[in-house]
Design an enzyme around this catalytic site. Sequence first.
Site, mmCIF file in Angstrom:
data_model
loop_
_atom_site.group_PDB
_atom_site.id
_atom_site.type_symbol
_atom_site.label_atom_id
_atom_site.label_comp_id
_atom_site.label_asym_id
_atom_site.label_seq_id
_atom_site.Cartn_x
_atom_site.Cartn_y
_atom_site.Cartn_z
ATOM 1 N N ARG A 77 4.840 -3.275 2.561
ATOM 2 C CA ARG A 77 4.381 -2.797 1.366
ATOM 3 C C ARG A 77 4.708 -1.498 0.352
ATOM 4 O O ARG A 77 4.422 0.117 1.278
ATOM 5 C CB ARG A 77 2.814 -3.141 1.368
ATOM 6 N N HIS A 121 1.921 2.414 -8.982
ATOM 7 C CA HIS A 121 1.110 2.856 -7.726
ATOM 8 C C HIS A 121 1.434 4.560 -8.142
ATOM 9 O O HIS A 121 1.511 5.233 -7.456
ATOM 10 C CB HIS A 121 2.176 2.551 -5.962
ATOM 11 N N GLU A 166 -4.811 -0.298 -7.454
ATOM 12 C CA GLU A 166 -6.790 0.667 -7.734
ATOM 13 C C GLU A 166 -6.081 0.659 -8.693
ATOM 14 O O GLU A 166 -6.660 1.974 -9.360
ATOM 15 C CB GLU A 166 -6.582 1.757 -6.994
ATOM 16 N N ASN A 294 -7.957 -3.099 -0.850
ATOM 17 C CA ASN A 294 -7.522 -1.720 -0.168
ATOM 18 C C ASN A 294 -9.362 -1.396 -0.262
ATOM 19 O O ASN A 294 -10.212 -1.283 -0.725
ATOM 20 C CB ASN A 294 -7.329 -1.023 -1.161
ATOM 21 N N GLU A 353 -5.056 -2.513 2.047
ATOM 22 C CA GLU A 353 -4.451 -1.163 2.611
ATOM 23 C C GLU A 353 -5.962 -1.152 3.707
ATOM 24 O O GLU A 353 -7.461 -1.730 2.693
ATOM 25 C CB GLU A 353 -5.000 0.212 1.449
#
Length: 447
Positions: A77, A121, A166, A294, A353
């Site tokens: 990833r 990200h 996230e 995550n 994660e």
Amino acid sequence: MSIIQFPKDMKWGVATASYQIEGAVKEHGRGESIWDTFSKTPGKVVNGDNGDVACDSYHRYQEDIAIMKDLGVDYYRFSVAWPRIFPNGTGEINQEGLNYYHNLVDTLLENGIEPMCTLYHWDLPQALQDKGGWDNRETIEAFVAYAEVMFKQFEGKIKNWITFNEPWCVSFLSNFIGAHAPGFQNLELAMNVAHHLMIAHGKTVIKFRELNTTGQIGYAPNVEWNEPYSNKQEDIDACKRANAWFIEWFFEPVFKGTYPQFMVEWFEKKGARLNIQDGDMEIINQPIDFLGINYYTGSVGRFAEGEGLFDQEKVDKGYQKTDIGWNIYPEGFYNVLCYIKEQYGDVPIYITENGSCYNDEPVNGEVKDEGRLNYLKQHLISLERSMQSGVNIKGYLTWSLLDNFEWAEGYTMRFGIVHVNYRTLERTKKDSFYWYKQTISNNFFEI
Ligand SMILES: N=NNCCOCCOc1ccc(-c2cn(C[C@@H]3NC[C@@H](O)[C@H]3O)nn2)cc1
């Protein structure tokens, strides 16, 4: 001695992110990102660290892939730096930026490793931030255009796509708490950023389907677990709010097409209102193929009037902590995964994660990171337990392959199963690397 056994179709991997490992921030036409700006703003990052060089993976990706091949992973990833593809966020495409990711992906495939690509990200092109960033709805369209280019360019090569990593960190951590880029501290701004991220997610899923793209698409929220200190309703309610900040707020719009009303009302009491326009929720409410989760930590919490955003305080239960100060809380991993299954059904889940910060250094060419090894074992035990409880886990990717730029903590906090000497850029496999390699090979481990 007992054995923790995983199903034969379990997928194993490692995760990284562009700004944290690539370096080469001015190479081959890359444009500036908000993290270039933020990291160079005095006081924002420990020691004034930045991603100018990082792990230099931009130039060393073949070495990193050789390490992954030795590790035996199914998935890698990584994330794409939007400013490498569109240096100004929109407009002219930078072919050299695309070339880098083609070389990376082709080398992964040649080594039998499946790419799992995160489109966002955190490294938003600064040019878009200059026009309001995620607070500006135009950024939504810019993101979908960027995603479309990536889907077309990598059709048939990348089959696992993640829209956002996230969204809680991108919205609340970065625009309310202010600890990450761009560093604002405004609750209503953060809520609107979160809403626009979710619209961008939904529009990107629609585009993915319109293009008949080969493969699967999802997103990767980060979750914590807050366990009520007592069975008092006030403690239960306080932890429900704290959990919902990460879970319901980012899951309900996707899975149910609504925001959790109790949280909407809580935020309104704080003077912050959502700006939902006609059609927004229908766009967000697109079926996804998988959910990335995550998870790092959790805590016991209880009601404390006026404490924090949710009248909730963390209770120190004496849990051991990692070197970044986060509780080691594997029970929270089991609890949050079972909660997600209970609330959102049988959606396929990849742990995109999970990992820990331990700052062990090499001694005679070895890194004895016992703390990370124990964290991995404890959390994989919780993961297997959740699978026995019916949670539809498809794979586990540990954060991270390499020690790297840990955002506001700079290079002071190490999450890698491979140590990086930031002066020489030498990679050293840690004890946790060899344990994870054996676990992947066996698909089980002994405790
Ligand atoms: N919970 N309430 N907090 C209130 C007080 O916040 C202060 C700071 O908060 C946070 C919360 C969460 C994080 C965080 C970091 N990572 C690790 C990265 N994941 C993506 C990948 O890039 C890794 O580097 N995951 N999460 C950092 C700071």
